[in-house]
Scaffold this active site. Structure first.
Site, PDB file in Angstrom:
ATOM      1  N   HIS A  76       1.751   4.396  -2.846  1.00  0.00           N
ATOM      2  CA  HIS A  76       1.860   5.849  -2.685  1.00  0.00           C
ATOM      3  C   HIS A  76       3.216   6.342  -3.183  1.00  0.00           C
ATOM      4  O   HIS A  76       3.317   7.375  -3.849  1.00  0.00           O
ATOM      5  CB  HIS A  76       1.724   6.233  -1.207  1.00  0.00           C
ATOM      6  CG  HIS A  76       0.327   6.284  -0.691  1.00  0.00           C
ATOM      7  ND1 HIS A  76      -0.672   6.994  -1.297  1.00  0.00           N
ATOM      8  CD2 HIS A  76      -0.233   5.737   0.428  1.00  0.00           C
ATOM      9  CE1 HIS A  76      -1.798   6.886  -0.595  1.00  0.00           C
ATOM     10  NE2 HIS A  76      -1.554   6.119   0.460  1.00  0.00           N
ATOM     11  N   HIS A  84       3.371   6.709  -6.803  1.00  0.00           N
ATOM     12  CA  HIS A  84       2.634   7.908  -7.224  1.00  0.00           C
ATOM     13  C   HIS A  84       3.575   9.113  -7.214  1.00  0.00           C
ATOM     14  O   HIS A  84       3.495   9.994  -8.091  1.00  0.00           O
ATOM     15  CB  HIS A  84       1.457   8.130  -6.275  1.00  0.00           C
ATOM     16  CG  HIS A  84       0.341   8.938  -6.841  1.00  0.00           C
ATOM     17  ND1 HIS A  84      -0.766   9.292  -6.089  1.00  0.00           N
ATOM     18  CD2 HIS A  84       0.124   9.487  -8.052  1.00  0.00           C
ATOM     19  CE1 HIS A  84      -1.603  10.003  -6.830  1.00  0.00           C
ATOM     20  NE2 HIS A  84      -1.080  10.137  -8.028  1.00  0.00           N
ATOM     21  N   HIS A 111       0.832  -1.204   0.000  1.00  0.00           N
ATOM     22  CA  HIS A 111       0.000   0.000   0.000  1.00  0.00           C
ATOM     23  C   HIS A 111       0.868   1.257   0.000  1.00  0.00           C
ATOM     24  O   HIS A 111       0.702   2.139  -0.852  1.00  0.00           O
ATOM     25  CB  HIS A 111      -0.915  -0.019   1.231  1.00  0.00           C
ATOM     26  CG  HIS A 111      -1.784   1.198   1.368  1.00  0.00           C
ATOM     27  ND1 HIS A 111      -3.106   1.199   1.012  1.00  0.00           N
ATOM     28  CD2 HIS A 111      -1.515   2.451   1.838  1.00  0.00           C
ATOM     29  CE1 HIS A 111      -3.627   2.400   1.245  1.00  0.00           C
ATOM     30  NE2 HIS A 111      -2.670   3.174   1.745  1.00  0.00           N
ATOM     31  N   GLU A 112       1.781   1.341   0.951  1.00  0.00           N
ATOM     32  CA  GLU A 112       2.605   2.546   1.056  1.00  0.00           C
ATOM     33  C   GLU A 112       3.548   2.672  -0.135  1.00  0.00           C
ATOM     34  O   GLU A 112       3.864   3.782  -0.575  1.00  0.00           O
ATOM     35  CB  GLU A 112       3.387   2.553   2.372  1.00  0.00           C
ATOM     36  CG  GLU A 112       2.504   2.598   3.617  1.00  0.00           C
ATOM     37  CD  GLU A 112       1.516   3.761   3.635  1.00  0.00           C
ATOM     38  OE1 GLU A 112       1.797   4.802   2.990  1.00  0.00           O
ATOM     39  OE2 GLU A 112       0.455   3.637   4.275  1.00  0.00           O
TER      40      GLU A 112
END
Length: 695
Positions: free
Chosen positions: A489, A492, A485-486
Site C-alpha cells: 500500500h 502505491h 502487505h502494508e
C-alpha cells in the site's frame, strides 16, 4: 493510556497562534510537521481556523463570475482546503496510532463537524452548478484522459453527496452523514478501549505451558507496560492472542482469551457497540434510498469494479462452498488428533489453532516456533525495501533522531534510481495500548503534480509484539506477510505519478486498492528473498533449505479455516447492507445469516460485527470487505505473469507493473489499467488454486 503531549514553551497556550500554524504549515525536519511545536490541546482551534479558511476559499471560487473553466473550478477546488487537509492528516493519524483521552474527546467533537463541513460544500447549489456546467460540456473541452476522469469523478462525488437533492433531502442527508460520523468514531473508540483495557495476567509456570520464548518475552513486555512486571499478559493484540491460542496447552486459558477476543464491543457495558451498529445500518439504508439506490450495498458498489451486489455474490458464494468443504476435512483431522490424544471434546473455536499447529508440525515437520527465529523485524523490513529497489529502482535511507508522534516511529527518506528525492516513508511497528489493533497505511501528505505539486509522506502502522530492549522483534510468517502487505500500500502512495490529487495514490475503487498490497506479499516467499533475509537472530545462519521447502509446501495448509473466516465476514457484511428488512438486533442477524450459510461451529468470522472496524468505524469497507478477495483474483493472476516469465524480478514486467498499477493511481479505469499490464482480466481460478481450495 499514554499521552504524548509536547511541552515546548511556544505551545503551552492552547490558543497560541504559532502552535496552530505548526499543524498547518509544516517546517519540521525533511518537510514533516514539527511535532515539538504543538500539543493535543491545539487541535481544536486549528480545526476551527482550517474549516473557516476552506470555506473562504470555496466561497471565493463560487463568487468568481467568469465562465467556469478547468482552472477556475476544477483546479481551484482541488487546491482548496490545504490547511484542513494538513491538520486532519495529523489528527486522524493520532486517533488511530497514538490516542488518549484528549484526542478521543476531540474525535467525538470533530467527526460530526467534519461531516457538516463537507456536506455544506458538496451540497452548495452554486458550486455544483459550476462543476455541472463543466461536466455537461466535457466532450467539447479537449481534455486529456486523466483530467476528464477527474472531472467525472468529482461531478459524481457531488451527486453521491446529495447535490441534486431538494432542500429537505439535503438537510436530511447532511444530518444522516453527521450522525454516521459520530457513531463511527464511537464504535472505533469502544473497540480500542475493550482491547486496551483487557488483559489476562499469568503468574505461574503451569499457565505458561507450551508457550515458546518469543511469546513469553512479548507477554512479559506487555505486562510491564501495564504495570505488572511480576506477570505475563495475554492481550488482545493479534500478535499475542493468536500465538497464545496456537501454543497454550491450557484449554481453559485459551477459552478465556478467545472469548474476550471474540466479544470485543459486545459486553453490555459502556463500550458495547450493538446499538451503534443497528443505528448505523438504519441510517445507511435511508441514505441509499434518498440517493435513489435499492440498498446501501448498491450505493457503495456503484463506483467499484464489481458494480453490483450480484457480482460480489457471484464471487463469494462459489468460494464459500469450496472453503466450507475444505474446512470440514480440516476439522475431521483435528478431531482425530483430539481423540488420539485422549480428549473427548469437539473442536471449539479456541482449539482450532492449537491442534492445527500440531497437525502442521506432523505433516510438514516444522512449527511456527521453529520458523520465527529466522524472521527478524529489521531483516523483513530490509527485504521489503530490497524488493522495491529491484522492481522499481527506489531506495530507502533511515533518518535517526527525528521527532514524530511516538519514539517507536522510524523515518526513511525515499530516493529514485537517479538519486533524486521521491518522498518520505514512516513506520510505526509495535503494539501499544494507545493504538487501535490491526495494520494500515495512510498518508500525512499525498503526491501530485498540480500547481508545482508535492512529494508523498506515507506511513505504515502495525501491531507487532514489542520485544525486551536487548532482544530483536521476531515475526510470524503472517506478521511478515502483513508487513509486506502494508508496504505494498505504501508503495502505491510513494510511486504515484499523476497530476491531480483526486486520483493520487490509493484514490482508486475499493476493490482495486488491495491489488498493490496483496500482490506485493508474493515477493516475501520468493526463495531468493527468504534465503537472503530469513537469518537466525542468534547464529546468523540462513534459513535452512529443508525448512524453507517445508514453509513453501505448507503455504496452503489450513486454507479452509482461513477462507471460511474471511468469507464469512464478507458475506455477513453484504447481508447487512442488502437486507430488505430492518435490523434491530445485529448480533441475532449475524447469527441467523451464518446459520443460513451452515457456518462451521468451530470457526467464527475473522471480524465479528461488534468489532468489525473495517465496516463500522467509518464506511470505508462497508459493503466492501469482499474487495480483499476481488483484488486477490487480480493479484494471483498478476504474480503468475512473473512466474510464467521465470524471473520474479523480470525488468519489463516490473516496468509495466510500476506504470499501470503502482504509479497510475485512479487516473484511468482500473479494469483498463489491469488489462494494460496483463493483457486480459483474470478468472477466479488462479486465486482458488493459490488458496489450495481445489485440493
Amino acid at each position: 493510556m499514554s499521552d504524548s503531549k509536547a511541552t515546548t514553551s511556544s505551545s503551552n497556550n492552547p490558543g497560541n497562534k504559532t502552535a496552530q500554524n505548526a499543524l498547518t504549515h509544516w517546517d519540521g525536519a525533511l518537510g514533516l510537521p514539527d511535532f515539538n511545536a504543538f500539543t493535543d490541546d491545539d487541535f481544536g482551534q486549528a480545526f476551527e481556523a482550517a474549516f473557516a479558511q476552506d470555506l473562504h476559499e470555496v466561497e471565493a471560487l463560487v463568487a468568481n463570475e467568469a465562465e467556469p473553466t478547468i482552472d477556475n473550478v476544477l483546479k481551484a477546488l482541488q487546491l482548496s482546503g490545504k490547511a484542513l487537509e494538513r491538520v486532519s492528516s495529523i489528527f486522524w493519524m493520532r486517533a488511530g496510532a497514538h490516542s488518549n483521552d484528549t484526542i478521543q474527546a476531540l474525535e467525538r467533537d470533530v467527526a460530526p463537524k467534519m461531516s457538516r463541513h463537507y456536506s455544506r460544500i458538496m451540497m452548495d447549489p452554486l458550486l455544483f452548478a459550476k462543476v455541472d456546467a463543466l461536466y455537461e460540456k466535457r466532450d467539447t473541452l479537449n481534455l486529456d484522459a486523466e483530467t476528464l476522469r477527474v472531472l467525472e469523478k468529482i461531478w459524481k462525488g457531488f451527486v453521491r453527496s446529495g447535490a441534486k437533492l431538494d432542500k429537505s433531502g439535503k438537510a436530511e442527508l447532511a444530518g444522516i452523514n453527521e450522525e454516521l460520523a459520530s457513531l463511527g468514531a464511537s464504535f472505533s473508540q469502544h473497540v480500542l478501549k475493550d482491547e486496551s483495557q483487557w488483559a489476562l495476567y499469568l503468574d505461574s509456570e503451569n499457565d505458561l505451558a507450551g508457550l515458546p520464548d518469543f511469546l513469553r518475552n512479548a507477554m512479559r513486555n506487555a505486562a510491564e507496560e501495564r504495570g505488572r512486571a511480576d506477570a505475563w499478559a495475554v492481550t488482545l493484540s493479534r500478535s499475542i492472542i493468536e500465538p497464545f491460542l496456537t501454543f497454550s496447552q491450557n484449554r481453559n486459558l485459551r477459552e478465556q482469551a478467545f472469548t474476550a477476543w471474540a466479544h470485543r464491543g459486545q459486553n453490555n457495558d459502556a463500550n458495547d457497540n450493538q446499538a451503534i451498529v443497528a443505528q448505523m445500518l438504519k441510517l445507511r439504508e435511508r441514505k441509499a434510498k434518498l440517493l435513489g439506490y435499492d440498498n446501501f450495498a448498491a450505493f457503495k458498489l456503484d463506483d467499484t469494479m464489481a458494480k453490483s451486489p450480484d457480482a460480489v455474490m457471484n464471487l463469494l458464494e462459489p468460494v464459500w462452498e469450496k472453503a466450507r468443504a475444505k474446512a470440514a476435512e480440516e476439522e475431521a483431522e483435528l478431531t482425530d488428533l483430539i481423540i488420539k490424544q485422549g480428549g473427548n471434546h469437539k473442536v471449539a473455536p479456541w482449539d482450532w489453532r492449537f491442534y492445527a499447529e500440531q497437525v502442521r508440525a506432523e505433516k510438514f515437520a516444522f512449527d511456527e516456533a521453529e520458523l520465527k527465529p529466522y524472521l527478524q523485524l529489521d531483516k523483513i523490513i530490509q527485504a521489503s525495501f530490497d524488493v522495491a529497489t529491484r522492481l522499481f529502482g527506489i531506495r530507502f535511507e533511515e533518518k535517526k533522531g527525528i521527532k514524530t508522534w511516538h519514539p517507536d516511529v522510524r523515518v526513511f527518506e525515499v530516493f529514485n534510481a537517479d538519486g533524486s528525492r521521491r518522498g518520505l516513508f514512516l513506520a510505526d511497528y509495535f503494539a501499544r495500548t494507545s493504538k487501535r489493533s490491526g495494520a494500515w497505511m495512510s498518508a500525512l501528505q499525498s503526491a501530485h503534480k498540480l500547481d508545482g505539486g508535492q512529494q508523498p509522506i506515507i506511513y505504515n502502522v502495525m501491531n507487532f509484539a514489542k520485544p525486551a530492549e536487548s532482544e530483536p522483534a521476531l515475526l510470524s510468517l503472517d506478521d511478515a506477510r502483513t508487513l509486506f502487505h502494508e508496504f505494498g500500500h505504501a508503495l502505491h502512495g510513494l510511486l504515484t505519478d499523476v497530476t491531480w490529487p483526486a486520483v493520487a495514490g490509493t484514490s482508486v475503487s475499493r476493490d482495486f486498492v488491495e491489488l498493490p498490497s496483496q500482490l506485493y506479499e508474493h515477493w516475501l516467499t520468493v526463495p531468493e528473498i527468504l534465503e537472503k533475509y530469513a537469518v537466525h537472530y542468534r547464529t546468523g545462519e540462513a534459513l535452512p533449505k529443508a525448512l524453507l521447502d517445508k514453509v513453501l509446501a505448507a503455504q496452503t495448509f489450513n486454507a479452509g479455516f482461513q477462507t471460511v473466516e474471511f468469507t464469512a465476514s464478507a458475506l455477513v457484511d453484504m447481508a447487512f447492507h442488502t437486507s430488505p428488512t430492518k435490523i434491530d438486533d445485529p448480533i441475532e442477524f449475524e447469527k441467523q445469516t451464518l446459520a443460513k450459510l451452515s457456518m462451521p461451529d468451530a470457526i467464527i468470522m475473522r471480524h465479528r460485527t461488534p468489532h468489525f472496524t473495517h465496516v463500522f468505524s467509518g464506511d470505508g469497507y462497508s459493503a466492501g470487505y469482499y474487495s480483499y478477495m476481488w483484488s486477490e483474483v487480480l493479484d494471483a493472476d498478476a504474480f503468475a505473469a512473473f512466474e510464467e516469465s521465470g524471473d520474479p524480478f523480470n525488468p519489463e514486467l516490473a516496468a509495466n507493473l510500476k506504470k499501470y498499477i503502482y504509479a497510475a493511481g485512479g487516473s484511468a479505469d482500473p479494469e483498463e489499467l489491469y488489462k494494460k499490464f496483463r493483457g486480459k482480466m483474470p478468472s477466479p481460478e488462479a486465486m482458488i488454486a493459490n488458496r489450495g481450495l481445489n485440493k
